[in-house]
Every structure is written in C-alpha cells, then in structure tokens.
Design a protein around this motif. Structure first.
Motif, mmCIF file in Angstrom:
data_model
loop_
_atom_site.group_PDB
_atom_site.id
_atom_site.type_symbol
_atom_site.label_atom_id
_atom_site.label_comp_id
_atom_site.label_asym_id
_atom_site.label_seq_id
_atom_site.Cartn_x
_atom_site.Cartn_y
_atom_site.Cartn_z
ATOM 1 N N THR A 12 0.835 -1.197 0.000
ATOM 2 C CA THR A 12 0.000 0.000 0.000
ATOM 3 C C THR A 12 0.869 1.246 0.000
ATOM 4 O OG1 THR A 12 -1.682 -1.191 1.257
ATOM 5 C CG2 THR A 12 -1.857 1.211 1.189
ATOM 6 N N ALA A 13 0.517 2.221 -0.826
ATOM 7 C CA ALA A 13 1.233 3.502 -0.890
ATOM 8 C C ALA A 13 0.226 4.638 -0.852
ATOM 9 C CB ALA A 13 2.071 3.587 -2.158
ATOM 10 N N ILE A 14 0.560 5.689 -0.081
ATOM 11 C CA ILE A 14 -0.292 6.875 -0.016
ATOM 12 C C ILE A 14 0.583 8.110 -0.203
ATOM 13 C CG2 ILE A 14 -2.000 5.807 1.511
ATOM 14 C CD1 ILE A 14 -0.733 7.356 3.813
ATOM 15 N N ASP A 15 -0.051 9.179 -0.679
ATOM 16 C CA ASP A 15 0.642 10.455 -0.811
ATOM 17 C C ASP A 15 0.881 11.032 0.581
ATOM 18 O OD1 ASP A 15 0.821 13.478 -1.071
ATOM 19 O OD2 ASP A 15 0.894 12.891 -3.182
ATOM 20 N N ALA A 16 2.117 11.392 0.888
ATOM 21 C CA ALA A 16 2.459 11.868 2.229
ATOM 22 C C ALA A 16 1.795 13.191 2.558
ATOM 23 C CB ALA A 16 3.976 12.005 2.366
ATOM 24 N N VAL A 17 1.458 14.007 1.559
ATOM 25 C CA VAL A 17 0.875 15.329 1.808
ATOM 26 C C VAL A 17 -0.640 15.258 1.919
ATOM 27 C CG1 VAL A 17 0.645 17.678 0.928
ATOM 28 C CG2 VAL A 17 2.808 16.445 0.648
ATOM 29 N N THR A 18 -1.283 14.570 0.982
ATOM 30 C CA THR A 18 -2.749 14.545 0.948
ATOM 31 C C THR A 18 -3.344 13.327 1.630
ATOM 32 O OG1 THR A 18 -2.778 13.385 -1.186
ATOM 33 C CG2 THR A 18 -2.676 15.805 -1.229
#
Length: 539
Positions: free
Chosen positions: A88-94
């Motif tokens: 799983t990967a997510i945008d660190a800012v949003t």
C-alpha cells in the motif's frame, strides 16, 4: 433594539475573524509538498531543519511522515513523496492512495537517524500514553547527553511550558529537565551551567560522568568548576552503588538458577542416595518441552502466545517426571545401596537421552522466545536495569522452593518419603509401599528438574548439551549444603551464586570458577557433612 443589532453584528464579525484565523493557522501548520520533498531527499541540514518545524507544527500528516521516515518507509517518485507500507502507498501530503511504481527509497544517514529519534521523542512527549512519554523523555535525555543538539531546545521548552507540564508524567518531566540541563551545560550562562551540573549529578550514568569530566577540562568559571567537582564525586558514588547492587542481583539470579537446578537433585541424591548423572538431561527435557509448547501455541493458539510459558510449566514437569519414573522403575530400583553402579548407569542413561534429543530435534540449538511480559527491565539507578526475565526466575525459584518444602514437610507423600529415607525396613513393616514411594520421590525430583529447564530456556540456549552445564554445579550445591537438607541447598545455591559473581567481577569468569571450586574443596575438607549436618537418629 439598535444596541442588540450592533451586538449581534459584532458577535458575527468576531466569530468570522476567529474562523479565518483558525483556517490561516491550519494552513500555516499544514505539510506542503515542498517540505515533504525536502525532508525526503534534501541536504541533511535542510532535512533536519524542516523536520524540526514539522515536529512542532501539530499537523497529523507531518507527524505521519516523520514516523514513516524513522521506519524507512518513505519513497519518492518525481516530486511526489509516498509513504509505502507493504503493498500500500499513499501520498504523504494529501493522504490519498497512490502508486509506488518507479519510486525510489528515501535515504536515511546516521546524522538524520539521530535527528529522527529526537523528533519522535519530541512528538511522544505530549501524547496521552504515560509509558511512551517516559520512554521518549529518557531517549531524548540520553541522546542529548551523548550528542548535544541546540535545535531540540524548542521542543523541550514546549514540553516544559506551563500549559503542557501538567500532561507530563513525573518521571518524564525529570528526564526532560535533565535533557534541558544537557543543553545548558554547553550553551547556557554560568548560572544555567551550575544548575545543569547539579541536575545531571543525579542521573548517575557513565555517559554523564564522561560529559561532566569533559566539561571540567573546558570550564573556566570557578563556581561552575566547583560544582563540577562535587557532581563528579556524587556520580562516582552512584556508579559504585549501582555496581554493587548489580553484582548482588546477578549473584542472586545465578543462585536462583542453581537452586532450581539442584532442588530436584537434593531429593534424588540427598533423600534417596542416588547419584543421578542424568539429572542435567532431565533439565534438558524440561527445556525442550517448553520449546514444543511454544511451537504448538504459535501454530494453533497465536492469540494466546504470550501465555504459553504458563502452559509449559505443567507439561515440562510431567514430561521430566515421566522420564524419571521410567528410569527409576527400569534401572535404578535394582541399584539402591550401590552408588557406583547408579553413577555408571545414570551416566549411560544421560548419553541415551542426549542422543534421543539429537535424533528428534537435531544437534543444533533451538530458539525459545520469551513472552512480551518478560522482556525489558526495571531501571533502578543510573545505567542499572534489572531484566524482567531474571526477576521472574527469582520469584519462580522461591515459589518452587516453598511448594517443595510444603510437600516434603506437610503432606502424606512427604511423610512417607522422610520415613523411607530414615528407616526403610521399619517403614515397610508399618505398611508403607517403599517401592512406590521411591518411584514417586524420584519422579518428583525429576519433575522439579523439568521446571528448572523451563526457567533456563528463558535465559540461555536450548540444546542437547544444556544439562551438562549444570550437573556439576548442582552436585556442588547439594554436597555443600548438606545431604538431605533443603535449607542447606538454598544457602549453598545463593552463596555460590553471590561468591561466583563477585569474584568474576574482580578476576574474570575462569578464575571465579576455579576459586569457587577451591573454596568448596577446602570447606568439605573441614566440614564433610556440609553446611547443615544431620543430627541425632537422622544421622
């Protein structure tokens, strides 16, 4: 009416102004893409500076990014910073889901890793978990004592601010004050340095002594130099006390292990007169029973794995007791009154048991994992930490000792064992089944050896040769304490443990073993009956 309308309009304007200020402040605190990119792959100095700002911003996304950096779970794809956990990967800012295809890992060097540890400590300080507060404060203090970093001072002042100090646990607050003192020692004025020296003098660690000694060489102010001299003397006294307490604890710990190993032998040899050279292998069986129970819990009851050790206690006792009963019924009962023959026979049985274990489990050591509640330790002073596994073993040894004493002194089986030991023909004439009592007593001694194996599995390697490390020590404890005397076994085990550790701290492990052996030889020459000799008709 006009006044009421003016008041209502003014109140609406005030609420609107507060809302705008809240939005502006939230926007100012929010993590920006440029800050995230700088933290992930900028110059080390810039990354540390950005991390300092983010750690005090209160933004959840910034905190998540810092914690991910500490876990080395941050990747960069172009100008997008990602937090990647497994697949799983997510945008660190949003916080939006993203793809990690083509992304590269963010590098973390030693300097940045140290800054990350301090940042995590600063984040944990104002959390709601008292345990994490204490751990974070201690990490921060030890880090700053080893390597002062003035950039951390805003976090410390924030933690000690009037609106936050009530949230700190008492021990955490002291550690934060000591962390501030570590910074004052280098960058404060003369009054702050004196206060820092007086504060750090209570820590009592080797690292603190090194810092104070280093500062003493650099210091020019007379008042600070006088405070440093007093603090160094105080730290030296604390280190000596900690060393003595540590040696006492390790001696008692070793004595408790010797007591567990020798308690079963005190029954089979002390009460029955059987020289059981396979006693160490009965300890080994208890350790391997613990290993088997651990595997069963890991496979079938993973949710209850933390408590497998409690289930291993009766299993190890019964397994070793069963093997001991088979040994007594099959071999030893034909050899009572012939100590040399029992020595040779049990030595052969020990070889058979070791080879059997090698055939079933292999010749290599097996891994026995301690439960989580036995990990860690208790910090009592300075650098001295008493590990929980040793504390539990000491308590366990006392519990087993009390149970054996009650069994021998207060139960029907104990009465029969004492009667058969003192006068077998008279006990048989009074209707006691002496053969059955012999089997029960030997099984009891063997089961206690199995319990010793459970304890030893938590502090050392578990392998086919485990018992060989304790058989000689067990015999020395029983002979020194006095044959047939449980009280003598206790005194001998604790005495040998303390003597061995104190000599070991002074002369080394090998010379300590030699000195203990010489002491036992001289003592037995002067007092062959041991510490507690049998008296009257018992003799």
């Amino acid at each position: 009416m006009r006044l009421r309308r003016v008041w209502a309009a003014g109140r609406r304007l005030w609420v609107l102004w507060l809302g705008l200020m809240w939005v502006w402040a939230g926007a100012a605190r929010a993590l920006t893409p440029q800050e995230a990119l700088t933290l992930a792959e900028g110059e080390t100095a810039d990354r540390i500076a950005v991390m300092g700002r983010l750690a005090t911003s209160g933004d959840p996304q910034a905190e998540a990014l810092i914690r991910a950096m500490a876990r080395e779970a941050v990747m960069v794809r172009g100008e997008q910073v990602l937090i990647v956990e497994g697949e799983t990967a997510i945008d660190a800012v949003t916080g939006a889901p993203a793809s990690a295809e083509g992304a590269t890992s963010a590098m973390v060097n030693n300097r940045l890793r140290g800054a990350l540890e301090r940042a995590l400590a600063g984040l944990d300080l104002l959390g709601d978990d008292a345990r994490r507060q204490r751990e974070a404060a201690l990490r921060l203090r030890d880090s700053l004592i080893a390597q002062p970093d003035a950039s951390v001072m805003p976090w410390i002042e924030n933690a000690l601010a009037s609106q936050n100090v009530s949230r700190l646990d008492g021990r955490a607050r002291r550690a934060v004050e000591e962390a501030r003192a570590a910074l004052w020692l280098e960058g404060g004025d003369a009054a702050q340095r004196v206060t820092a020296v007086q504060t750090l003098a209570h820590v009592g660690q080797d690292s603190v002594r090194a810092r104070l000694a280093q500062r003493q060489e650099q210091e020019s102010d007379p008042a600070v130099k006088a405070a440093l001299a007093q603090a160094l003397a105080q730290v030296d006294r604390a280190l000596i006390r900690a060393q003595v307490v540590g040696q006492l604890f390790t001696g008692v710990s070793l004595g408790s292990i010797l007591l567990l190993a020798a308690l079963g032998l005190a029954i089979t040899y002390g009460l029955m007169g059987v020289i059981n050279m396979a006693h160490g292998e009965l300890i080994m069986i208890g350790a391997y029973a613990t290993y088997v129970v651990q595997g069963l819990f890991r496979q079938y009851l993973p949710g209850a794995f933390e408590w497998y050790l409690l289930a291993a206690l009766p299993v190890a006792f019964l397994a070793a007791a069963l093997v001991g009963a088979v040994m007594e019924r099959g071999v030893i009962r034909w050899l009572y009154g012939r100590p040399l023959e029992t020595l040779l026979a049990t030595w052969g049985l020990s070889l058979i048991l070791m080879q059997g274990v090698r055939s079933v489990f292999g010749a290599q050591n097996v891994a026995v994992e301690s439960p989580g509640w036995m990990s860690g330790g208790v910090v009592v002073m300075g650098d001295l930490t008493l590990p929980w596994n040793r504390i539990v073993i000491i308590g366990f040894a006392l519990a087993v000792l009390v149970a054996v004493a009650l069994l021998i002194g207060r139960t029907r089986l104990g009465l029969f064992v004492r009667g058969v030991t003192q006068n077998r023909p008279i006990a048989a004439c009074m209707g006691v089944n002496t053969a059955r009592v012999d089997t029960y007593a030997f099984a009891l001694g063997s089961g206690i050896a199995g319990l010793a194996g459970v304890a030893l599995s938590q502090v050392g390697n578990v392998g086919p040769d485990l018992g060989q490390s304790y058989i000689i020590d067990s015999f020395m404890v029983v002979v020194l304490g006095g044959v047939g005397q449980l009280a003598g076994t206790v005194y001998a085990a604790l005495g040998l443990g303390l003597l061995n550790k104190f000599i070991e701290g002074w002369a080394g492990a090998v010379l300590a073993k030699i000195a203990v052996l010489v002491f036992i030889i001289v003592f037995i020459q002067k007092r062959p009956q041991g510490i507690f000799a049998l008296k009257g008709r018992q003799a």
